[in-house]
Write an enzyme that holds these catalytic residues in place. Structure first.
Site, PDB file in Angstrom:
ATOM      1  N   LYS A  52     -53.175  17.376  76.146  1.00  0.00           N
ATOM      2  CA  LYS A  52     -52.864  16.154  75.233  1.00  0.00           C
ATOM      3  C   LYS A  52     -52.285  15.106  76.030  1.00  0.00           C
ATOM      4  CE  LYS A  52     -52.636  19.434  71.203  1.00  0.00           C
ATOM      5  NZ  LYS A  52     -51.848  20.481  70.385  1.00  0.00           N
ATOM      6  N   GLN A  96     -45.689  22.145  69.257  1.00  0.00           N
ATOM      7  CA  GLN A  96     -46.824  23.205  69.398  1.00  0.00           C
ATOM      8  C   GLN A  96     -46.684  24.522  68.989  1.00  0.00           C
ATOM      9  OE1 GLN A  96     -49.700  22.161  70.971  1.00  0.00           O
ATOM     10  NE2 GLN A  96     -50.706  23.847  71.044  1.00  0.00           N
ATOM     11  N   ASP A 119     -50.055  15.878  63.476  1.00  0.00           N
ATOM     12  CA  ASP A 119     -50.909  17.144  63.418  1.00  0.00           C
ATOM     13  C   ASP A 119     -51.491  17.214  62.042  1.00  0.00           C
ATOM     14  OD1 ASP A 119     -51.290  18.642  65.648  1.00  0.00           O
ATOM     15  OD2 ASP A 119     -49.144  19.374  65.570  1.00  0.00           O
TER      16      ASP A 119
HETATM   17  N1  GUN Z   1     -51.504  25.219  68.199  1.00  0.00           N
HETATM   18  C1  GUN Z   1     -52.818  25.425  68.268  1.00  0.00           C
HETATM   19  N2  GUN Z   1     -53.368  24.350  67.853  1.00  0.00           N
HETATM   20  C2  GUN Z   1     -52.688  23.324  67.440  1.00  0.00           C
HETATM   21  C3  GUN Z   1     -52.334  22.103  66.954  1.00  0.00           C
HETATM   22  O1  GUN Z   1     -53.463  21.374  66.806  1.00  0.00           O
HETATM   23  N3  GUN Z   1     -51.251  21.620  66.904  1.00  0.00           N
HETATM   24  C4  GUN Z   1     -50.177  22.327  67.178  1.00  0.00           C
HETATM   25  N4  GUN Z   1     -48.942  21.732  66.797  1.00  0.00           N
HETATM   26  N5  GUN Z   1     -50.043  23.477  67.589  1.00  0.00           N
HETATM   27  C5  GUN Z   1     -51.380  23.993  67.792  1.00  0.00           C
END
Ligand code: GUN
Length: 294
Positions: A52, A96, A119
């Site tokens: 990211k 996350q 998200d």
């Molecule tokens: N853990 C796995 N996929 C994601 C996601 O798209 N966003 C977040 N915040 N955590 C994750």
């Protein structure tokens, strides 16, 4: 059979985002800024967050990574979230998941300002999406909608089978594809562990979306000739011939299913690369105040 190339499409979308950033900067605007909060030492989470941050650099976004050990208290994490909510420099941020067991994930998600929830996990954004109002869409469903739209795949009036009812993939996908919109207007059946006749529903569907996390679950006999197959699974299976000792496979038996399809996404290189572009698109929308106007 045509492959839906998520890797190429995500590269193209990133170029488009970068062009928009360049024009925002050229006209004296603010550079989009995404923050990521990473707690603990889960290797998969570290790898996702690295991806990211790297993607932010590629498109000219500012990024901030806030990292803490798994021993952080819930109150400390909520304070970090509150600071990010208040910080006018930050357009959007993610915490996350998964979080350590002593931290209540729902409480943390609820504490995020919906205007910065890129998200799309906050109930306000889920509710807005459900009502067809402007909302941040969760990354994987948004990426799949982009694939359907950009490959001009007809969904209106089609029958669609979704395998898996998770909050972040199956359930939002069922809402988006049944909405009165394009892509959308499909007739959706959401299948799960208690569904009795999964095989029959799957093989009678024009569009099949596999998101239950079971390697090679979807076999050739479950797929209608000419179907569109979207494989969301990313499963590690042991493979001693590979340097890292495993390889990634989807929820679909690609080798036997793909000859029957009109379109299919590969794993890797299908849905996976699209999820980060969704996050970038949401952050750009936040910076431009497209979803929430003030
Ligand atoms: N853990 C796995 N996929 C994601 C996601 O798209 N966003 C977040 N915040 N955590 C994750």
């Amino acid at each position: 059979m045509q492959l839906i190339d998520g890797k190429a499409l995500s590269t193209q979308i990133k170029q488009e985002v970068k062009q928009e950033v360049d024009s925002i900067i050229a006209s004296g605007g603010k550079r989009p800024h995404l923050a990521a909060v990473l707690i603990g030492d889960d290797p998969a989470s570290h790898s996702y967050v690295r991806g990211k941050v790297k993607s932010c650099e590629q498109v000219g976004f500012e990024s901030t990574l806030i990292q803490h050990g798994a021993d952080i208290s819930e109150a400390e994490l909520l304070q970090i979230v509150d600071d990010l909510n208040q910080n006018p420099e930050i357009d959007g941020f993610i915490v996350q998941l998964p979080l350590p067991a002593h931290i209540n994930e729902l409480k943390v998600t609820l504490s995020i300002d919906p205007k910065k929830d890129v998200d799309g996990f906050h109930p306000v954004n889920v509710g807005r999406m459900t009502l067809g109002l402007p909302a941040y869409l969760p990354a994987t469903p948004y990426g799949i909608m982009q694939m359907l739209e950009r490959y001009k795949i007809e969904t209106s009036g089609k029958s669609c089978c979704i395998l898996g009812r998770s909050n972040i993939v199956g359930t939002p996908m069922s809402i988006l594809l049944s909405r009165k919109a394009n892509p959308g207007n499909a007739t959706v059946v959401l299948c799960h562990s208690r569904t009795k006749n999964i095989k029959e529903i799957a093989r009678n569907s024009d569009i099949l979306i596999a998101a239950m996390g079971k390697p090679n679950f979807v076999t050739e006999d479950m797929v209608k000739k000419g179907a569109v197959v979207i494989d969301v699974g990313i499963n590690r299976v042991d493979d001693p011939t590979r340097k890292r000792g495993y390889r990634l496979v989807g929820d679909v038996d690609f080798e036997h299913v793909s000859p029957k399809c009109s379109f299919i996404t590969p794993v890797p290189g299908g849905v996976g690369p699209m999820t980060i572009t969704s996050l970038l698109m949401n952050t750009l929308k936040s910076c431009k105040k497209e979803i929430y106007k003030d």
